[in-house]
Design an enzyme around this catalytic site. Structure first.
Site, mmCIF file in Angstrom:
data_model
loop_
_atom_site.group_PDB
_atom_site.id
_atom_site.type_symbol
_atom_site.label_atom_id
_atom_site.label_comp_id
_atom_site.label_asym_id
_atom_site.label_seq_id
_atom_site.Cartn_x
_atom_site.Cartn_y
_atom_site.Cartn_z
ATOM 1 N N SER A 322 0.794 -1.233 0.000
ATOM 2 C CA SER A 322 0.000 0.000 0.000
ATOM 3 C C SER A 322 0.821 1.274 0.000
ATOM 4 O O SER A 322 0.285 2.350 -0.285
ATOM 5 C CB SER A 322 -0.946 0.001 1.201
ATOM 6 O OG SER A 322 -1.914 -1.024 1.071
ATOM 7 N N CYS A 378 -7.597 2.153 1.665
ATOM 8 C CA CYS A 378 -8.684 1.430 0.987
ATOM 9 C C CYS A 378 -8.205 0.878 -0.352
ATOM 10 O O CYS A 378 -7.864 1.634 -1.268
ATOM 11 C CB CYS A 378 -9.873 2.363 0.791
ATOM 12 S SG CYS A 378 -11.221 1.619 -0.151
#
Length: 605
Positions: A322, A378
């Site tokens: 991420s 997310c």
């Protein structure tokens, strides 16, 4: 048969006299020719040989330059050393000499073989090293019996020492005996016991540290005993080398990483590129290599699955997970495929054709904009954004921020990593790019590979407002300012706001690991990258906890960030191999490192 007459006897005598005279004349001619060859045509050659028998020339190794940290603290120094050397020019029966030396030293078969090999290969000014680092008892015993040890001599010298041991091993490297190919090219390297850099800064800056050889010419008698010194040329010491490293901070980082099984971290200046600490754990003691590492120690290091000999900070390749979403975000903002306010609904998954890509949070995050998506990490938001933006634009942005290519740091063995594109896959895998590959690579998985150093460079370029700063391990005179990346300030501001929210908002993944001291707050991005594919059956059975898996199958934990928030000065990045959660494992380490760095403030020096 009648008796020979007087005339016959005269003819026989004359013939024999002529034959004997001819033979004598031929012998004399051969002798005269040989004397002419020796005394006239080859006079210079034999004069040189005679001079070499009378004059003994010895090369004198120069002291190796020291290596210092940014504040002048020595991190690589030289210590006095005594070594035993055999000079082949003064040695009769080498086997017999080794038998005598074995009374004072331990000389096993392998050592004996190596010495005899070196005696046969070394240049006259060299010789063969018998043993290094002799103690006083050994030196005294050998000197006492010198008359019976013709060809063997004690030489004073220096040996490399690393006072901070494993804390600096991957930065400094170590020194070792040069190979035969090196010796053939450079006479200096033929000196017994001479060592060259084999890794790290020692290898990268070897010629600077090495210095210039000296020379000593001595007149010797027929027994090789020194009569007088004819000439002496002083060796020139190698240059001292100053690093940007703060050794106190370096020790702190290395110690902080030691709580994990395997990890690498870097902290650098966002403006100058100065690297203040670069650590890879586990490490090793470089002093083991100075005098030749033993087989047992080598096997232990080489067979360790955590790879202590590898500098993971510059050569370890990892999916950034991420943390890479920062690049996808900037690529989307610059391409105009999104903006700060665009909302995406996350139900916990994202559909591409007939394939479903899951978000890390079961049930999803609901409606999120870019800052909220960065704060909560997310996946669905960035699946969507990657698909809208395209892999080629994402690749171009990542390359601009230092990912997927060597940074040029002054260390050997740096690896470049990989940021894929359509052309890359077509050229290397002979396959077309697939839509599903864009979404998975857009969150830092798939083909994407980076080094921890590259993640630190990326964080520095974000923090400094978009300048292509390069990491510098060796302290050098200030050069030109880093060139601009040429990215819109408002786009960087959005991403920096997201990184600030990751750490300093209750909705952020690293809120629990924030720096609470006033003026020291950090920003950053967490990352957790898979090292194994989760099957449909495993997903159907429910989430498998990372700690339930064997260590080598657990996720990597990552974090990249900078501090302080108001005027960024320091950028840092970490990869904890198989550490699990970036938020819970990697972020606390960077928090501690950035806090310690700001308190020490190495940029002042």
């Amino acid at each position: 048969m009648s008796a020979p007459t007087e005339n016959d006897r005269v003819r026989i005598f004359t013939r024999r006299a002529l034959l004997a005279g001819g033979l004598k004349l031929g012998v004399f001619a051969l002798i005269a020719g040989r004397l002419y060859q020796l005394q006239v045509r080859e006079a210079a050659k034999y004069q040189t040989l005679a001079e070499e028998n009378r004059i003994n020339q010895r090369l004198i190794p120069p002291p190796r330059g020291r290596i210092l940290d940014r504040f002048g603290v020595p991190v690589a120094v030289n210590q006095q050393n005594f070594r035993l050397v055999i000079d082949p020019r003064e040695t009769g029966d080498a086997e017999e000499l080794l038998d005598r030396l074995a009374q004072f030293l331990s000389i096993d078969d392998s050592v004996r073989h190596r010495i005899l090999r070196d005696l046969g290969q070394r240049r006259p000014a060299g010789g063969a090293l018998v043993q290094d680092n002799l103690d006083w008892n050994q030196v005294a015993a050998i000197e006492l019996h010198r008359p019976q040890l013709g060809g063997a001599r004690i030489e004073p010298g220096e040996v490399r020492s690393y006072p901070y041991g494993a804390a600096t091993a991957h930065i400094l490297g170590y020194v070792g005996v040069p190979g035969e190919r090196d010796v053939a090219d450079t006479p200096l390297l033929a000196i017994p016991g001479f060592r060259i850099g084999k890794n790290g800064v020692e290898q990268q800056e070897d010629e600077l540290l090495r210095g210039q050889v000296g020379n000593r010419q001595m007149e010797v008698d027929a027994h090789g005993r020194i009569v007088r010194e004819l000439a002496y040329e002083t060796p020139q010491p190698g240059d001292d080398l100053t690093l940007n490293i703060d050794i106190g901070l370096q020790q702190f980082v290395q110690q902080r990483l030691s709580r994990e099984q395997s990890a690498a971290a870097i902290i650098m200046d966002v403006h100058s590129g100065a690297v203040y600490a670069l650590a890879s754990h586990p490490g090793f003691d470089p002093n083991l290599f100075t005098l030749g590492i033993g087989q047992s120690d080598w096997n232990n290091l080489n067979n360790d699955p955590r790879a202590p000999l590898s500098n993971k900070a510059v050569s370890g390749l990892y999916a950034p997970g991420s943390v890479f979403k920062l690049m996808t975000a900037l690529a989307g903002l610059e391409a105009g495929t999104t903006d700060e306010s665009r909302m995406v609904y996350c139900p916990g998954h994202f559909e591409v054709g007939n394939h479903r890509f899951h978000c890390w949070k079961q049930g999803g995050h609901g409606a999120v904009d870019m800052v909220k998506a960065l704060a909560a990490s997310c996946d669905t938001y960035f699946y969507d954004l990657a698909q809208r933006t395209g892999i080629d634009r994402i690749q171009a942005m990542a390359l601009r921020f230092g990912l997927g290519a060597r940074t040029g740091i002054d260390l050997p063995h740096e690896r470049g990593g990989l940021i894929p594109s359509r052309d890359w896959k077509r050229a290397n895998l002979k396959q077309p790019w697939q839509a599903g590959e864009t979404v998975i690579n857009g969150i830092g998985q798939g083909y994407v590979l980076t080094t921890p150093l590259q993640l630190a460079v990326m964080a520095a370029r974000i923090a400094n407002g978009g300048y292509a700063v390069q990491p510098q391990l060796v302290k050098r005179d200030a050069g030109e300012d880093a060139p601009p990346i040429r990215i819109a300030a408002q786009h960087l501001a959005v991403v920096k706001k997201g990184m600030e929210t990751v750490v300093n908002s209750v909705a952020g993944t690293a809120f629990a690991e924030r720096i609470k001291e006033s003026g020291l707050a950090m920003a950053g991005k967490t990352g957790t990258s898979q090292v194994r594919r989760i099957s449909k059956a495993e997903r159907a059975e429910g989430v498998i906890k990372n700690e339930q898996l064997p260590w080598e199958q657990r996720d990597h934990a990552l974090f990249a960030g900078y501090a302080p928030l108001d005027r960024p000065q320091y950028a840092a990045a970490i990869v904890v191999e198989h550490g699990g959660s970036g938020a819970h494992v990697a972020a606390p380490i960077i928090r501690d490192i950035l806090r310690e760095c700001q308190k020490r403030n190495p940029a002042r020096g």
